[in-house]
Design a protein around this motif. Structure first.
Motif, mmCIF file in Angstrom:
data_model
loop_
_atom_site.group_PDB
_atom_site.id
_atom_site.type_symbol
_atom_site.label_atom_id
_atom_site.label_comp_id
_atom_site.label_asym_id
_atom_site.label_seq_id
_atom_site.Cartn_x
_atom_site.Cartn_y
_atom_site.Cartn_z
ATOM 1 N N SER A 125 3.467 -4.547 7.259
ATOM 2 C CA SER A 125 3.851 -5.008 5.917
ATOM 3 C C SER A 125 4.257 -3.838 5.024
ATOM 4 N N VAL A 126 3.620 -2.688 5.221
ATOM 5 C CA VAL A 126 3.996 -1.493 4.457
ATOM 6 C C VAL A 126 5.392 -1.036 4.861
ATOM 7 N N ALA A 127 5.675 -1.056 6.157
ATOM 8 C CA ALA A 127 7.006 -0.676 6.627
ATOM 9 C C ALA A 127 8.064 -1.606 6.038
ATOM 10 N N ALA A 128 7.748 -2.914 6.002
ATOM 11 C CA ALA A 128 8.693 -3.872 5.426
ATOM 12 C C ALA A 128 8.907 -3.606 3.941
ATOM 13 N N ARG A 129 7.835 -3.280 3.235
ATOM 14 C CA ARG A 129 7.948 -2.984 1.799
ATOM 15 C C ARG A 129 8.840 -1.764 1.565
ATOM 16 N N LEU A 130 8.750 -0.782 2.458
ATOM 17 C CA LEU A 130 9.519 0.452 2.294
ATOM 18 C C LEU A 130 10.916 0.367 2.913
ATOM 19 N N GLY A 131 11.167 -0.714 3.665
ATOM 20 C CA GLY A 131 12.476 -0.862 4.290
ATOM 21 C C GLY A 131 12.714 0.102 5.435
ATOM 22 N N VAL A 132 11.631 0.401 6.199
ATOM 23 C CA VAL A 132 11.764 1.323 7.333
ATOM 24 C C VAL A 132 11.372 0.602 8.610
ATOM 25 N N ALA A 133 11.610 1.236 9.728
ATOM 26 C CA ALA A 133 11.238 0.651 11.017
ATOM 27 C C ALA A 133 9.724 0.441 11.090
ATOM 28 N N ALA A 134 9.326 -0.581 11.829
ATOM 29 C CA ALA A 134 7.918 -0.993 11.853
ATOM 30 C C ALA A 134 6.967 0.114 12.289
ATOM 31 N N MET A 135 7.407 0.979 13.184
ATOM 32 C CA MET A 135 6.524 2.023 13.710
ATOM 33 C C MET A 135 6.577 3.312 12.892
ATOM 34 N N SER A 136 7.487 3.408 11.942
ATOM 35 C CA SER A 136 7.666 4.669 11.201
ATOM 36 C C SER A 136 6.408 5.158 10.488
ATOM 37 N N PRO A 137 5.635 4.266 9.808
ATOM 38 C CA PRO A 137 4.444 4.769 9.105
ATOM 39 C C PRO A 137 3.438 5.460 10.012
ATOM 40 N N TYR A 138 3.445 5.123 11.311
ATOM 41 C CA TYR A 138 2.472 5.735 12.229
ATOM 42 C C TYR A 138 2.718 7.230 12.418
ATOM 43 N N ARG A 139 3.883 7.712 12.023
ATOM 44 C CA ARG A 139 4.135 9.144 12.121
ATOM 45 C C ARG A 139 3.368 9.916 11.047
ATOM 46 N N HIS A 140 2.904 9.212 10.042
ATOM 47 C CA HIS A 140 2.219 9.861 8.915
ATOM 48 C C HIS A 140 0.759 9.412 8.772
ATOM 49 N N VAL A 141 0.440 8.192 9.240
ATOM 50 C CA VAL A 141 -0.920 7.643 9.127
ATOM 51 C C VAL A 141 -1.295 7.032 10.464
ATOM 52 N N ALA A 142 -2.527 7.301 10.931
ATOM 53 C CA ALA A 142 -2.942 6.866 12.275
ATOM 54 C C ALA A 142 -2.999 5.347 12.416
ATOM 55 N N GLY A 143 -3.379 4.640 11.368
ATOM 56 C CA GLY A 143 -3.524 3.187 11.445
ATOM 57 C C GLY A 143 -4.040 2.635 10.138
ATOM 58 N N LYS A 144 -4.305 1.333 10.115
ATOM 59 C CA LYS A 144 -4.700 0.682 8.860
ATOM 60 C C LYS A 144 -6.019 1.237 8.319
ATOM 61 N N ASP A 145 -6.990 1.481 9.185
ATOM 62 C CA ASP A 145 -8.289 1.981 8.696
ATOM 63 C C ASP A 145 -8.117 3.300 7.941
ATOM 64 N N ASP A 146 -7.335 4.202 8.511
ATOM 65 C CA ASP A 146 -7.083 5.479 7.832
ATOM 66 C C ASP A 146 -6.293 5.259 6.549
ATOM 67 N N LEU A 147 -5.353 4.326 6.591
ATOM 68 C CA LEU A 147 -4.536 4.044 5.411
ATOM 69 C C LEU A 147 -5.396 3.540 4.256
ATOM 70 N N VAL A 148 -6.331 2.643 4.549
ATOM 71 C CA VAL A 148 -7.192 2.098 3.491
ATOM 72 C C VAL A 148 -8.030 3.205 2.855
ATOM 73 N N LEU A 149 -8.519 4.141 3.673
ATOM 74 C CA LEU A 149 -9.288 5.257 3.119
ATOM 75 C C LEU A 149 -8.416 6.141 2.224
ATOM 76 N N LEU A 150 -7.178 6.362 2.638
ATOM 77 C CA LEU A 150 -6.258 7.151 1.813
ATOM 78 C C LEU A 150 -5.959 6.423 0.499
ATOM 79 N N MET A 151 -5.809 5.101 0.571
ATOM 80 C CA MET A 151 -5.576 4.299 -0.638
ATOM 81 C C MET A 151 -6.760 4.414 -1.596
ATOM 82 N N ALA A 152 -7.974 4.286 -1.041
ATOM 83 C CA ALA A 152 -9.173 4.349 -1.876
ATOM 84 C C ALA A 152 -9.318 5.725 -2.519
ATOM 85 N N ASP A 153 -9.064 6.778 -1.744
ATOM 86 C CA ASP A 153 -9.180 8.129 -2.290
ATOM 87 C C ASP A 153 -8.171 8.344 -3.420
#
Length: 325
Positions: A125-153
């Motif tokens: 859903s983040v990739a869709a929001r940014l208009g990028v390929a579905a796997m692109s965010p994984y180059r910067h964040v390991a997965g949803k669990d890590d992403l949520v921690l980054l969001m909270a921080d």
């Protein structure tokens, strides 16, 4: 109407756009959430997110924190219509991939969580929001669990404290409590992340802990009591804040606002009180003019004073010092 060859997210976006054009969805009115779209059209959440993203890019809708996605004001200029071919990287999406960063991913995920809830956040859903390929965010964040921690921080890091603290421990704790409450009000999903017994190891959250503990330091309290008071104050904020996201989830699931839901419960409430008595409860609730209005901001302010009064008693008459394990 969009031609049948259009991808599902485009057909959904066009249908919602038609409702907006016809006036069935007025400016400021909530459009269907990702969960509602998924149920109504029988599509995945990622497809629903992409449909809302297209509408946002076209200037037809906008995300409002703690409200959801709403129809944009009529006087807002509408950008050109975007068409993104399904599951295919065009030169524009490839360019977006090159500009992708961890900060952009965290901001996009936070926007989704603020408007749709934490459950609507996924790497897709983040990739869709940014208009990028579905796997692109994984180059910067390991997965949803890590992403949520980054969001909270990032969320906890939005507020800072003055270099010169206010005079007195109470004023300092008040400032810390209201600061944390403000953050939770801005990001209701925060209270769903982690638990009291397994605290989040986040640098930004540690800043708030340091502020509270420094307010209690030098007051004759042993370390265990200082930590207990800090956790007690944080759990008070967290305990009220957790209901903001739950209310949003309940409204999305039932389609009823809090007031509408309470109106629907009136017959059941009357039947229970008539059958079981509970005279004090019945008398108290029926005596409130216009009915009891549970406002979380009011409740937070109401409870903060007696909580700090209790802490004042402990500081003025410290309990016997406990040995640190």
């Amino acid at each position: 109407m969009a031609p049948p060859s259009d991808p599902p997210f485009r057909r959904i976006a066009d249908e919602i756009a038609r409702r907006i054009a016809e006036g069935s969805l007025a400016p400021g009115e909530r459009v269907p959430s990702t969960r509602q779209i998924a149920r109504e059209w029988g599509v995945a959440l990622a497809t629903a997110t992409k449909a809302l993203t297209v509408l946002r890019l076209e200037g037809l809708v906008e995300a409002r924190p703690r409200v959801g996605t709403v129809v944009a004001a009529k006087d807002r200029p509408a950008p050109a219509r975007h068409r993104v071919p399904p599951e295919r990287r065009t030169p524009s999406t490839a360019h977006s991939d090159q500009e992708l960063s961890r900060a952009r991913i965290v901001r996009a995920a936070t926007d989704i969580a603020d408007s749709e809830g934490l459950t609507a956040v996924s790497m897709r859903s983040v990739a869709a929001r940014l208009g990028v390929a579905a796997m692109s965010p994984y180059r910067h964040v390991a997965g949803k669990d890590d992403l949520v921690l980054l969001m909270a921080d990032a969320a906890f890091g939005e507020e800072t404290y003055p270099a010169e603290p206010p005079e007195g421990w109470r004023a300092r704790l008040e400032l810390g409590a209201r600061t944390l409450w403000r953050i939770h009000r801005r990001h209701p999903w925060l209270a769903q992340v982690g638990s009291l017994t397994r605290p989040l190891m986040l640098p930004a959250l540690m800043t708030h802990a340091e502020w509270a503990l420094a307010a209690l330091d030098g007051r004759g309290l042993d370390p265990q009591t200082m930590l207990d008071l800090h956790v007690l104050l944080y759990s008070y904020i967290h305990g009220i804040a957790v209901h903001m996201e739950r209310e949003a989830q309940a409204e999305a699931a039932t389609g009823l606002s809090e007031d509408q839901w309470m109106d629907h419960q009136a017959p059941a409430f009357a039947a229970i009180t008539a059958a079981t008595g509970h005279p004090v409860f019945t008398r108290v609730t029926s005596s409130v003019k216009g009915g009891y209005d549970l406002d979380l901001d009011t409740l937070f302010e109401f409870g903060l004073k007696p909580l700090l009064d209790g802490i004042a008693i402990i500081i003025e008459s410290p309990p016997p010092r406990r040995a640190t394990p």
